[in-house]
Design a protein around this motif. Sequence first.
Motif, mmCIF file in Angstrom:
data_model
loop_
_atom_site.group_PDB
_atom_site.id
_atom_site.type_symbol
_atom_site.label_atom_id
_atom_site.label_comp_id
_atom_site.label_asym_id
_atom_site.label_seq_id
_atom_site.Cartn_x
_atom_site.Cartn_y
_atom_site.Cartn_z
ATOM 1 N N PRO A 92 0.813 -1.231 0.000
ATOM 2 C CA PRO A 92 0.000 0.000 0.000
ATOM 3 C C PRO A 92 0.842 1.274 0.000
ATOM 4 O O PRO A 92 0.287 2.358 -0.187
ATOM 5 C CB PRO A 92 -0.817 -0.124 1.287
ATOM 6 N N ASP A 93 2.152 1.147 0.187
ATOM 7 C CA ASP A 93 3.033 2.319 0.243
ATOM 8 C C ASP A 93 4.042 2.322 -0.900
ATOM 9 O O ASP A 93 5.159 2.839 -0.757
ATOM 10 C CB ASP A 93 3.770 2.357 1.588
ATOM 11 N N LEU A 94 3.656 1.779 -2.043
ATOM 12 C CA LEU A 94 4.559 1.735 -3.203
ATOM 13 C C LEU A 94 3.866 2.347 -4.411
ATOM 14 O O LEU A 94 2.753 1.957 -4.770
ATOM 15 C CB LEU A 94 4.965 0.290 -3.501
ATOM 16 N N ILE B 63 5.320 6.921 1.413
ATOM 17 C CA ILE B 63 5.184 6.184 0.157
ATOM 18 C C ILE B 63 6.543 6.098 -0.539
ATOM 19 O O ILE B 63 7.251 7.103 -0.685
ATOM 20 C CB ILE B 63 4.143 6.847 -0.760
ATOM 21 N N ARG B 64 6.890 4.915 -0.957
ATOM 22 C CA ARG B 64 8.113 4.690 -1.743
ATOM 23 C C ARG B 64 7.794 4.956 -3.204
ATOM 24 O O ARG B 64 6.890 4.351 -3.776
ATOM 25 C CB ARG B 64 8.595 3.254 -1.547
ATOM 26 N N ASN B 65 8.533 5.868 -3.813
ATOM 27 C CA ASN B 65 8.283 6.277 -5.191
ATOM 28 C C ASN B 65 9.390 5.748 -6.095
ATOM 29 O O ASN B 65 10.573 6.022 -5.860
ATOM 30 C CB ASN B 65 8.229 7.798 -5.295
ATOM 31 N N VAL B 66 9.014 5.016 -7.132
ATOM 32 C CA VAL B 66 9.976 4.405 -8.045
ATOM 33 C C VAL B 66 9.625 4.803 -9.478
ATOM 34 O O VAL B 66 8.469 4.666 -9.900
ATOM 35 C CB VAL B 66 9.984 2.876 -7.918
ATOM 36 N N TRP B 67 10.624 5.278 -10.214
ATOM 37 C CA TRP B 67 10.437 5.657 -11.615
ATOM 38 C C TRP B 67 10.877 4.529 -12.538
ATOM 39 O O TRP B 67 11.815 3.792 -12.233
ATOM 40 C CB TRP B 67 11.241 6.916 -11.949
ATOM 41 N N THR C 151 6.444 -3.505 -10.130
ATOM 42 C CA THR C 151 5.154 -3.454 -10.829
ATOM 43 C C THR C 151 4.222 -4.572 -10.375
ATOM 44 O O THR C 151 3.004 -4.462 -10.516
ATOM 45 C CB THR C 151 5.344 -3.530 -12.353
ATOM 46 N N GLU C 152 4.785 -5.663 -9.830
ATOM 47 C CA GLU C 152 3.943 -6.731 -9.314
ATOM 48 C C GLU C 152 3.273 -6.344 -7.994
ATOM 49 O O GLU C 152 2.193 -6.824 -7.672
ATOM 50 C CB GLU C 152 4.763 -8.011 -9.110
ATOM 51 N N ARG C 153 3.902 -5.438 -7.237
ATOM 52 C CA ARG C 153 3.406 -5.169 -5.889
ATOM 53 C C ARG C 153 2.904 -3.739 -5.689
ATOM 54 O O ARG C 153 2.286 -3.443 -4.668
ATOM 55 C CB ARG C 153 4.521 -5.447 -4.867
ATOM 56 N N ALA C 154 3.151 -2.853 -6.619
ATOM 57 C CA ALA C 154 2.785 -1.450 -6.409
ATOM 58 C C ALA C 154 1.274 -1.283 -6.340
ATOM 59 O O ALA C 154 0.513 -1.945 -7.062
ATOM 60 C CB ALA C 154 3.358 -0.584 -7.516
ATOM 61 N N THR C 155 0.845 -0.351 -5.495
ATOM 62 C CA THR C 155 -0.571 0.012 -5.417
ATOM 63 C C THR C 155 -0.890 1.150 -6.378
ATOM 64 O O THR C 155 -1.954 1.175 -6.996
ATOM 65 C CB THR C 155 -0.945 0.427 -3.984
#
Length: 737
Positions: free
Chosen positions: A350-352, A381-385, A414-418
């Motif tokens: 929930p924090d991705l 929230i962890r932010n990934v580009w 991408t498998e786990r991001a909300t």
Amino acid sequence: MPRFSVIVPVHKVQGYLHACLDSVLGQSYRDIEVIAVDDRSPDGCGAVLDAYAARDERVRVVRLPENVGLGRARNAGMEHATGDHLFFLDGDDTLTPGALRALADRLDETGDPDVLVFDYARTHWWGGTRRNVLARLLATEDVFTAAERPEILDLLMVVWNKVYRRDFVAREGFAFPPGYYEDTPWTFPVLLSAERIATLDRICVYYRQRRRGSILSTTSRRHFDVHEQYARVFRFVDARPALAHWRPFLHAKMGEHCLDILSKPDRLPPSDKGEFFRRTAEMFRAHRPEGDVPVPAELRVLEGSYAGYVLRQRAGRAGRELGRRARSAGTATAARYARVRPAFRRPLDPDLAVYSAFSHRGVLGDPAAVHRAARELAPHIRNVWVLADEEQAAGLDPDTEYVLPDSPGYRRVTERATYFVNNVNWSGALVKRPGSVHVHTHHGTPLKYLGADLLDRPGARLGFDVPQMLRRADRWDYSLVANRHSELVWERAYPCHFTSLRSGSPRNDVLVGASEERGRAVRARLGVPDGDTVVLYAPTRRDYRRGGLVERLDLARFAADLGEGRTLVVRLHPSLAAGPARGLGLSELHRRGVLVDATDEPEVQDVLLAADVLVTDYSSVMFDYALLDRPIVVYADDWDAFRASRGAYLDIVAEAPGHVARSPWELAWLFDSGTWRDEEAARLRSAFRRRFCEFDDGRAAERVVRTLMLGEPVPERPAGPARVPAQATGVDLLTPS
């Protein structure tokens, strides 16, 4: 008293409502009234109706205090009708040109029958049109009853392929019931009661086949309503002994209709299909006609069990299924399951949040603005580009996390991001998991055709797979909009399931209330001399030319015509940046200091802040620049060719944000005379800003983060127009000649 009362129930059809009303009000036959019933529509339909009512006295808007559904909304419209004949038109369908004139002529010719039945055509979202397959039944000159021509009841049992004499409807007390399939207990009683029926062998309605959003294609238990609707039909017949001979016909129709609903894969939840079958079978037995009336072979399944029905369905599909399996066998299927399985092994985080912009070209645009707001407002929230390669990652802040496409890190996030935030569709390989939130930001306010609207523009969609694009857009949960125009366009161009969020454009937050310091810093970086007026030229690509490049303007001549004290800055469309456009003179002119090439500036908003005036043709950048309330000149020397090849949602020449030049000489004159910034230019710009800068208040990115990531209420917008930012630092000291 008008000849026709056209009753239009309206609920969540804002993407189609303009076309519907235009098709009615633009008819050559004008003796009509339009009663538009706003069935508590939660979108912008109410504002659309008000605008039409304000400019056409034939339109009357009826507002319902609560959502009552299609049938009862039609009833509300009938209460206000004064016309000789009632015409029910759904808000997403359209009349064909000349339809009302043809209907009026046929009514005159047949002496105003109780019911006039006409033809229709289905218009599919992908551009295809298919005529009613039973159109031959309409090719008759006679006036008749249903008993004389019972085949008329084989036509589609809907309300909108007929017009009804209002006195006849009032005398019989016909009204629509609540629930789905409300046309059934209206159409059968009406046709069985009519003493005079006429037909018109002409297509008068285009019946829109929406890709998404149609009530009857919605999976729901509401489809059980069909049983009560047929019960109403049988009660109507039972109360009129003269109609008793219709029971066998209606009994068969009921069975056929219910089995058709049961066979559709998108109507009933799978867990409810057995119950639906049993209720249908009970009703089929309860209303079976007396006497030795044979049961049609295809309906005998209703005399057995649900298990028997399922076996019969499976047997009927066996051949088709074997063929399908043969075609889908192989590596493609294996690869698909290999992608799907890992996505469901672990729960969503929930924090991705995962971001991408312009096909992974950098930390840019709306996604970048949302990312910045998320870091400030939701630091947990962890932010990934997702970036295309290591070159795109060069120069990023060390604390900006990124992954490369198709890498193990990409698959993990991408498998786990909300949360997924993008201004371009994610690849087809990305599987949307239940519970994930996909936010699509788009590229700006649309001027030229996009999405499904390109289907009838073969040149513009060369090499562009529209169905594939829409399948990817099916993953959107939210679509960000900066104005009502965009909201209407996106809902039509992308017929998918998503919610429009009136957030404003996050990337444009920097333009609202922008400081002079930021503009000066950008000008210094571009090498603009102090005190110069910056003229920004931002052309777009053309679809009628291979590669998109059309040399519409001699840039060296334009720079010379601008004269001393003015610097020409050019920013090409991103699709032209790596092509031949720069090698055909732009780079050389930049090297010589004739102009400034700002194509490589990462953020277009920085270039806009540096400019004192924008010159563009049909680039959507004009909608962003309007926020700055600085002059805009439209250079439209090939507008007719551009509009014919690509299509446009508005006539930018007629509704321009400033003066329009049709030739290089007109463009030079606008600047030489000072007309580019006169009172008329300001008036045009003001009207343009009111329409297209509606939701931009400088808090768009915050609004997205708070509402979609933190679950907070939507932040209120300040009353009144958007704030006017600080002006650019250049001062035009030239005196008009």
